[in-house]
Design an enzyme around this catalytic site. Structure first.
Site, PDB file in Angstrom:
ATOM      1  N   ASP A 101      -2.166  14.655  -3.010  1.00 48.59           N
ATOM      2  CA  ASP A 101      -3.363  15.282  -3.585  1.00 48.59           C
ATOM      3  C   ASP A 101      -2.940  15.944  -4.891  1.00 48.59           C
ATOM      4  O   ASP A 101      -2.216  16.951  -4.878  1.00 48.59           O
ATOM      5  CB  ASP A 101      -3.940  16.320  -2.610  1.00 48.59           C
ATOM      6  CG  ASP A 101      -5.214  16.949  -3.155  1.00 48.59           C
ATOM      7  OD1 ASP A 101      -5.551  16.719  -4.347  1.00 48.59           O
ATOM      8  OD2 ASP A 101      -5.875  17.673  -2.388  1.00 48.59           O
ATOM      9  N   TYR A 123     -17.375  18.030 -17.043  1.00 43.27           N
ATOM     10  CA  TYR A 123     -16.703  16.725 -16.953  1.00 43.27           C
ATOM     11  C   TYR A 123     -16.515  16.141 -18.356  1.00 43.27           C
ATOM     12  O   TYR A 123     -15.429  15.677 -18.716  1.00 43.27           O
ATOM     13  CB  TYR A 123     -17.547  15.782 -16.081  1.00 43.27           C
ATOM     14  CG  TYR A 123     -17.048  14.357 -16.015  1.00 43.27           C
ATOM     15  CD1 TYR A 123     -16.060  13.975 -15.105  1.00 43.27           C
ATOM     16  CD2 TYR A 123     -17.569  13.378 -16.867  1.00 43.27           C
ATOM     17  CE1 TYR A 123     -15.608  12.658 -15.049  1.00 43.27           C
ATOM     18  CE2 TYR A 123     -17.124  12.071 -16.816  1.00 43.27           C
ATOM     19  CZ  TYR A 123     -16.149  11.718 -15.907  1.00 43.27           C
ATOM     20  OH  TYR A 123     -15.691  10.408 -15.869  1.00 43.27           O
ATOM     21  N   LYS A 140     -13.110  15.339 -20.543  1.00 44.56           N
ATOM     22  CA  LYS A 140     -12.783  14.019 -21.090  1.00 44.56           C
ATOM     23  C   LYS A 140     -12.532  14.098 -22.598  1.00 44.56           C
ATOM     24  O   LYS A 140     -11.738  13.317 -23.150  1.00 44.56           O
ATOM     25  CB  LYS A 140     -13.893  13.017 -20.766  1.00 44.56           C
ATOM     26  CG  LYS A 140     -13.941  12.612 -19.284  1.00 44.56           C
ATOM     27  CD  LYS A 140     -12.613  12.075 -18.806  1.00 44.56           C
ATOM     28  CE  LYS A 140     -12.683  11.393 -17.455  1.00 44.56           C
ATOM     29  NZ  LYS A 140     -11.340  11.053 -16.929  1.00 44.56           N
TER      30      LYS A 140
HETATM   31  N1  LIG Z   1     -16.517   4.533 -13.361  1.00 37.51           N
HETATM   32  C1  LIG Z   1     -16.910   4.933 -14.555  1.00 37.51           C
HETATM   33  O1  LIG Z   1     -18.033   4.635 -14.987  1.00 37.51           O
HETATM   34  C2  LIG Z   1     -15.980   5.737 -15.439  1.00 37.51           C
HETATM   35  C3  LIG Z   1     -16.349   5.916 -16.779  1.00 37.51           C
HETATM   36  C4  LIG Z   1     -15.520   6.663 -17.613  1.00 37.51           C
HETATM   37  C5  LIG Z   1     -14.346   7.204 -17.107  1.00 37.51           C
HETATM   38  N2  LIG Z   1     -14.020   7.022 -15.804  1.00 37.51           N
HETATM   39  C6  LIG Z   1     -12.768   7.636 -15.327  1.00 37.51           C
HETATM   40  O2  LIG Z   1     -11.980   6.636 -14.724  1.00 37.51           O
HETATM   41  C7  LIG Z   1     -11.097   7.241 -13.782  1.00 37.51           C
HETATM   42  C8  LIG Z   1     -11.151   6.463 -12.480  1.00 37.51           C
HETATM   43  O3  LIG Z   1     -12.451   6.574 -11.938  1.00 37.51           O
HETATM   44  P1  LIG Z   1     -13.143   5.402 -11.101  1.00 37.51           P
HETATM   45  O4  LIG Z   1     -14.484   5.194 -11.663  1.00 37.51           O
HETATM   46  O5  LIG Z   1     -12.205   4.248 -10.965  1.00 37.51           O
HETATM   47  O6  LIG Z   1     -13.384   6.146  -9.710  1.00 37.51           O
HETATM   48  P2  LIG Z   1     -12.879   5.856  -8.233  1.00 37.51           P
HETATM   49  O7  LIG Z   1     -13.073   4.443  -7.848  1.00 37.51           O
HETATM   50  O8  LIG Z   1     -13.545   6.911  -7.400  1.00 37.51           O
HETATM   51  O9  LIG Z   1     -11.330   6.165  -8.332  1.00 37.51           O
HETATM   52  C9  LIG Z   1     -10.843   7.466  -8.470  1.00 37.51           C
HETATM   53  C10 LIG Z   1      -9.396   7.492  -8.031  1.00 37.51           C
HETATM   54  O10 LIG Z   1      -8.884   8.826  -8.198  1.00 37.51           O
HETATM   55  C11 LIG Z   1      -8.261   9.222  -6.980  1.00 37.51           C
HETATM   56  N3  LIG Z   1      -8.337  10.678  -6.816  1.00 37.51           N
HETATM   57  C12 LIG Z   1      -9.451  11.448  -6.848  1.00 37.51           C
HETATM   58  N4  LIG Z   1      -9.119  12.730  -6.601  1.00 37.51           N
HETATM   59  C13 LIG Z   1      -7.768  12.762  -6.405  1.00 37.51           C
HETATM   60  C14 LIG Z   1      -6.835  13.788  -6.100  1.00 37.51           C
HETATM   61  N5  LIG Z   1      -7.228  15.061  -5.912  1.00 37.51           N
HETATM   62  N6  LIG Z   1      -5.528  13.459  -5.977  1.00 37.51           N
HETATM   63  C15 LIG Z   1      -5.127  12.176  -6.128  1.00 37.51           C
HETATM   64  N7  LIG Z   1      -5.957  11.159  -6.425  1.00 37.51           N
HETATM   65  C16 LIG Z   1      -7.258  11.457  -6.547  1.00 37.51           C
HETATM   66  C17 LIG Z   1      -9.041   8.480  -5.887  1.00 37.51           C
HETATM   67  O11 LIG Z   1      -8.248   8.276  -4.758  1.00 37.51           O
HETATM   68  P3  LIG Z   1      -8.316   9.076  -3.358  1.00 37.51           P
HETATM   69  O12 LIG Z   1      -9.753   9.381  -3.083  1.00 37.51           O
HETATM   70  O13 LIG Z   1      -7.693   8.109  -2.400  1.00 37.51           O
HETATM   71  O14 LIG Z   1      -7.481  10.286  -3.584  1.00 37.51           O
HETATM   72  C18 LIG Z   1      -9.248   7.138  -6.562  1.00 37.51           C
HETATM   73  O15 LIG Z   1      -8.103   6.325  -6.403  1.00 37.51           O
HETATM   74  C19 LIG Z   1     -11.528   8.703 -13.660  1.00 37.51           C
HETATM   75  O16 LIG Z   1     -10.688   9.516 -14.450  1.00 37.51           O
HETATM   76  C20 LIG Z   1     -12.934   8.688 -14.241  1.00 37.51           C
HETATM   77  O17 LIG Z   1     -13.301   9.954 -14.772  1.00 37.51           O
HETATM   78  C21 LIG Z   1     -14.806   6.294 -14.958  1.00 37.51           C
END
Ligand SMILES: NC(=O)c1ccc[n+]([C@@H]2O[C@H](COP(=O)([O-])OP(=O)(O)OC[C@H]3O[C@@H](n4cnc5c(N)ncnc54)[C@H](OP(=O)(O)O)[C@@H]3O)[C@@H](O)[C@H]2O)c1
Length: 275
Positions: free
Chosen positions: A67, A157, A161
């Site tokens: 975590d 958020y 970013k």
């Molecule tokens: N999806 C979008 O539209 C989008 C757009 C712009 C930027 N982003 C950025 O892209 C990144 C990935 O997001 P995603 O969309 O791929 O979301 P996601 O599918 O929910 O993946 C998030 C990842 O972060 C891990 N995580 C969350 N909290 C954590 C913690 N406390 N310790 C360790 N790991 C943690 C989760 O794993 P566990 O739950 O297993 O810990 C998961 O592997 C993020 O930084 C997000 O802000 C996403």
């Protein structure tokens, strides 16, 4: 694709590797022959992915359940990979969080701030120093296409970013002379579990196509060593240009407020937990 393993090192550390964009980074890196240290909280997912990637590509992957919000987590991670030839770090872990700031629990907003700013800062400091000392390495930081604006209903958020974007673009220049490539990738709406289950907002109410997460990883890895900042997808580039160079900040904030307000949901907004 360039030979990432020869250029940077035998191992990559990817945070947030249990789903979404992080999982796709892990898949791309393993396909390029790089062993991946998979970091997130959901251990079974990491173990399954590590085994699958080993089977597919013959890489020696390491699932590391952690975590990153726990005190000392980045130091812990650093110690767990000591002795490995780590050459690439992808600081991707995060969770999306929306809604009127004052309606959200402060503790959750502070978790957003820590996970999206202090954690990548600690990772860039730890690994950046080591990479600079040995004269090679790569750091990828994950920001967002909203990072150039103030964004009502995603106030904290989006501010976090913006920090990531600024940090990474500055480090790109600071570390270039030491042989370390730093890149920020700013995805727009990307089809991930995080987006589907985002507290405070219903993304299905927003227009615009959602990009497959593999495209984000591909764009970032293709830009590594060439650019400081990559925005995958033509529409996201347009948003980036518009909010950076065309619209005054007060107008872009107004634009985001008008876009996001109708997509807000009324249910209690609690940060997602593992499981
Ligand atoms: N999806 C979008 O539209 C989008 C757009 C712009 C930027 N982003 C950025 O892209 C990144 C990935 O997001 P995603 O969309 O791929 O979301 P996601 O599918 O929910 O993946 C998030 C990842 O972060 C891990 N995580 C969350 N909290 C954590 C913690 N406390 N310790 C360790 N790991 C943690 C989760 O794993 P566990 O739950 O297993 O810990 C998961 O592997 C993020 O930084 C997000 O802000 C996403």
């Amino acid at each position: 694709m360039k030979d990432l393993r020869t250029q940077y090192g035998q191992y990559a550390v990817v945070t947030g590797a249990s789903s979404g964009i992080g999982e796709q980074f892990a898949r791309r890196l393993a396909a390029a022959g790089v062993n991946v240290v998979l970091v997130a909280r959901r251990e079974e997912r990491l173990e399954a992915l590590a085994a699958e990637l080993s089977r597919l590509h013959g890489t020696a992957n390491i699932p590391l359940a952690l975590d990153l919000l726990a005190p000392g987590a980045v130091d812990d991670l650093w110690q767990r990979v000591a002795g490995l030839d780590v050459g690439i770090v992808v600081a991707n872990a995060g969770f999306y969080f929306a809604g009127p700031l004052t309606a959200n629990p402060l503790a959750d907003e502070l978790d957003v701030l820590t996970l999206h700013t202090a954690v990548p800062l600690r990772m860039a400091h730890r690994f950046g120093r080591a990479f600079a000392a040995r004269g090679r390495g790569a750091i990828v930081l994950v920001s967002s296409s909203i990072a150039a604006s103030a964004v009502p209903y995603e106030a904290n958020y989006a501010a976090a970013k913006s920090y990531v974007l600024s940090l990474g673009q500055a480090l790109h220049h600071e570390l270039k002379g030491d042989g370390v490539d730093v890149l920020v990738v700013s995805p727009g709406q990307t089809q991930t579990e995080g987006l589907d289950s985002a507290p405070g907002i219903d993304f299905s109410r927003l227009s615009g196509a959602k990009m497959p997460p593999a495209r984000v990883a591909d764009a970032a890895l293709a830009g590594l060593g060439r650019r400081a900042h990559v925005v995958p997808g033509a529409m996201n580039v347009l948003t980036d240009v518009l909010t950076k160079y065309v619209l005054p900040r007060r107008l872009s904030a107004r634009m985001y407020a008008a876009i996001l307000r109708p997509a807000l949901t009324a249910e209690p907004r609690n940060a997602p937990s593992a499981g």
